[in-house]
Design an enzyme around this catalytic site. Structure first.
Site, short mmCIF file in Angstrom:
data_model
loop_
_atom_site.label_atom_id
_atom_site.label_comp_id
_atom_site.label_asym_id
_atom_site.label_seq_id
_atom_site.Cartn_x
_atom_site.Cartn_y
_atom_site.Cartn_z
N CYS A 63 0.70 -1.28 0.01
CA CYS A 63 -0.03 -0.05 -0.09
C CYS A 63 0.84 1.38 0.13
CB CYS A 63 -0.91 -0.07 1.28
SG CYS A 63 -2.17 -1.50 1.09
N CYS A 103 5.77 8.83 9.90
CA CYS A 103 4.71 9.25 10.87
C CYS A 103 5.21 10.36 11.48
CB CYS A 103 4.26 8.03 11.77
SG CYS A 103 5.55 7.49 12.75
N ARG A 136 15.22 1.73 3.87
CA ARG A 136 15.35 0.56 3.17
C ARG A 136 14.71 -0.58 3.87
NH1 ARG A 136 20.87 -1.09 2.08
NH2 ARG A 136 20.96 0.99 0.98
#
Length: 320
Positions: A150, A276, A185
């Site tokens: 996603c 976030c 990564r």
């Protein structure tokens, strides 16, 4: 730059997919007694970010006509059993797990417990193998589309929205000539994102704490899938060199203390943060032409889009 860059909100990008998603859910309801597809989310931790993501997912999915069932697992040792039960429940169309749960290799194992037919997050090994090998379908007839994770998919869609992709080029080559740097990564986002961008024709610098790698499809896109080259151990000098060569800077460092150096940003570059926390300083728009501070709402839109694709794949499989 003569004037500050523009901030592009994730909600503006997500809106471009909402009508398509809602229309597809309404079509589904016509043949399923007026009920939308059922998405089950499993929460087995106290992570505030995971709880917030669960809240966003529920609010967005229900507003678009999906049914959503958040199943809180008090004892994480019972999570696997709960996932297996949902795998076998024909009333469940999609499954997602809010990670981290154990925070180690056991989480990677749990990702594979979700059956690929219900894996809305695109974390199943079949989907990852297809992603890395630049295979876009699950079948030889090219009817069943593979699922992409996603957040990497959300960033691709953001880049398309910002017209970084060149639609005059053939599909699969539309980032040809573009250079991107990805500061992350992880196996969930950073590495698959670098592979996706390289498979679409970009040169991608992939950065982690140990080293910096370059993902490309070779000179003039001669390769069918990306190739990885080690550029050397991580250093500020190498990071600065790669970043100043990049048209797109993408960050995903999960730390409130991390800030990407503004002086490393190429004049007029596009900057996207999927962490976030804020990875860019307030002066980022002095260098960046476009700045996307968060990607969460696009990620949820891609999750719901993936779910509809899974529903469609199941229906097409039954027609064979």
């Amino acid at each position: 730059m003569s004037k500050p860059g523009r901030t592009i909100l994730a909600s503006k990008v997500a809106e471009t997919f909402n009508t398509e998603i809602i229309n597809n859910v309404e079509e589904y309801k016509k043949t399923h007694n007026g009920q939308g597809p059922l998405l089950v989310g499993f929460l087995a931790n106290n992570d505030p970010a995971a709880k917030m993501y669960a809240t966003w997912t529920q609010k967005t999915s229900e507003s678009m006509g999906f049914r959503y069932d958040l199943r809180v697992i008090e004892d994480k040792d019972f999570l696997e059993e709960a996932i297996i039960q949902a795998n076998g429940d024909d009333s469940v169309n999609g499954i997602m797990v809010y990670f981290p749960v154990f925070g180690n290799a056991q989480d990677q194992y749990l990702q594979q417990v979700v059956c690929k037919e219900k894996d809305v997050e695109g974390l199943n090994h079949v989907y990852y193998q297809n992603l890395y090998h630049n295979v876009r379908y699950l079948d030889k007839e090219n009817r069943l589309k593979s699922i992409l994770p996603c957040t990497p998919l959300a960033i691709v869609k953001i880049l398309e929205f910002l017209k970084i992709y060149n639609n005059l080029l053939p599909e699969g080559n539309r980032l040809y000539g573009k250079k991107c740097i990805v500061i992350n990564r992880s196996e969930i986002v950073g590495r698959p994102l670098a592979a996706l961008l390289a498979n679409d024709g970009a040169t991608v610098y992939s950065v982690d704490v140990n080293n910096i790698q370059k993902f490309t499809r070779g000179e003039s896109l001669k390769l069918n899938k990306h190739h990885v080259e080690d550029l050397g151990e991580y250093s500020e000098d190498l990071l600065k060199k790669c970043s100043l060569d990049s048209d797109v800077v993408i960050t995903g460092v999960p730390s409130e203390n991390y800030k990407f150096p503004t002086e490393y940003i190429k004049e007029g570059a596009v900057c996207i943060n999927f962490a976030c926390t804020k990875n860019f300083s307030d002066d980022v728009k002095e260098k960046a032409s476009l700045y996307v501070p968060m990607t969460g709402k696009v990620t949820i839109a891609m999750l719901l889009r993936n779910m509809l694709r899974l529903v469609r794949n199941v229906e097409l499989s039954k027609e064979k």
